[in-house]
Scaffold this motif. Structure first.
Motif: not given
Length: 345
Positions: A195-201, A216-220, A282-286
């Motif tokens: 998640p941190e690597a995604l958030a930092k680009g 992992l908050k992949l929805d965000e 998880g699929r449902g939440q995405m």
């Protein structure tokens, strides 16, 4: 009045036996994900509860999420082996090249998308090929997660060419080999850093399961999620649920029997089933978050699978140079998958 020596010896033996029978043991098991994610919720905690009940309360299993007992996720096997923790969850692939025979389970399109089925196959294969590799721990379960999905910023993957230049997290050597073959720039990375690597680009996305997406908050952090067509996975990841061998050996026979009764084929299937439940959630939440959910066409999936076949062929050649029968290992995984599939599939 002094007791005869034989009588005194018998009393001491009886006291020791009684103390052993009443022995209470606390086992500290560690993992590296949120306690709310699927495996801890639907496998680890029920397994721990079952151990406590079946031991008559004499074994207590404490679960420590997010590496709370110390160390890094890639070191879990060694932490268990060395007795730093009593047991825990291991991804052998986090130590690339150390367990090459285990990699056969993670090759592209080898496993089915049903984690319970894939985990049954993993246990069969583990019994045949991997017990010597894992001889310095007590293997409780050997299992797979569900299908790996491509999660990325921006729109979904529609063609093989869409992978070109993307920096994507990969969890294992087979997964990164496939990502490279697809034209992406793979970055090997354990779950906690994703998640941190995604958030930092640092990354454009990565491959991981549906079930890990919410924690992992992949929805965000991502916008789209792409699966391949068919009933085989783009990739799967292989796990161990294992215990320190000396700790296991130190238990009295009846308590070792409780651990044994909750180990093996059925424990592995239970661990896989936890991922199937989590994948659906998880699929449902995405989807509820409004993210784009996509599946590659059959034609594009066939193109990906052709590249996956190249990865398998190159892997067979590579491990052959290390003295392993790669083709035989792949054939044994495929046979294990076939014999453990549901009759209707």
């Amino acid at each position: 009045m002094r007791l005869p020596r034989l009588a005194l010896t018998a009393l001491v033996s009886l006291a020791l036996a009684t103390a052993a029978a009443a022995q209470e043991v606390t086992l500290r098991f560690q993992h590296f994900v949120s306690p709310l994610s699927a495996n801890p919720t639907y496998f680890m905690q029920p397994w721990a509860d079952k151990i406590e009940v079946e031991s008559g309360g004499r074994i207590k299993v404490e679960l420590y999420p997010l590496m709370q007992l110390g160390g890094k996720a890639p070191s879990q096997y060694d932490l268990i082996r060395d007795g730093a923790i009593d047991g825990g969850w291991v991804i052998p692939g986090y130590q690339p090249g150390r367990f090459p025979q285990a990699e056969a389970l993670e090759l592209p399109f080898i496993a089915t998308k049903t984690a319970e089925e894939a985990s049954k196959a993993a246990w069969v294969y583990t019994q045949k090929h991997l017990m010597d590799d894992f001889a310095d721990v007590k293997v409780i379960a050997a299992h797979m997660h569900g299908p790996g999905i491509v999660h990325k910023k921006g729109g979904p993957i529609a063609r093989v060419e869409d992978f070109e230049g993307l920096k994507l997290r990969g969890p294992s050597r087979p997964a990164t080999l496939l990502l490279k073959k697809l034209g992406a720039t793979p970055v090997g990375m354990a779950v906690p850093a994703f998640p941190e690597a995604l958030a930092k680009g640092v990354l454009d996305g990565g491959v991981i399961t549906w079930e890990m997406s919410p924690s992992l908050k992949l929805d965000e952090l991502t916008d789209s999620h792409t699966d391949v067509a068919g009933d085989r996975s783009l990739y799967n990841l292989f796990f161990l649920w294992a215990m320190n061998k000396a700790k296991y050996d130190s238990l009295p026979p009846d308590l070792r029997a409780v651990i044994d009764a909750n180990s093996g084929f059925h424990a592995s299937a239970m661990a896989g089933r936890a991922h199937d439940i989590g994948d659906a959630e998880g699929r449902g939440q995405m989807a509820a978050a409004g993210n784009a959910l996509a599946t590659l066409s059959a034609a594009e999936t066939a193109r990906v699978r052709t590249l996956g076949d190249e990865v398998i062929a190159e892997w067979i050649d590579e491990v052959g140079k290390r003295g392993l029968d790669g083709a035989g290992l792949v054939a044994d995984v495929q046979a294990a998958v076939q014999i453990t599939r549901a009759p209707s599939r």
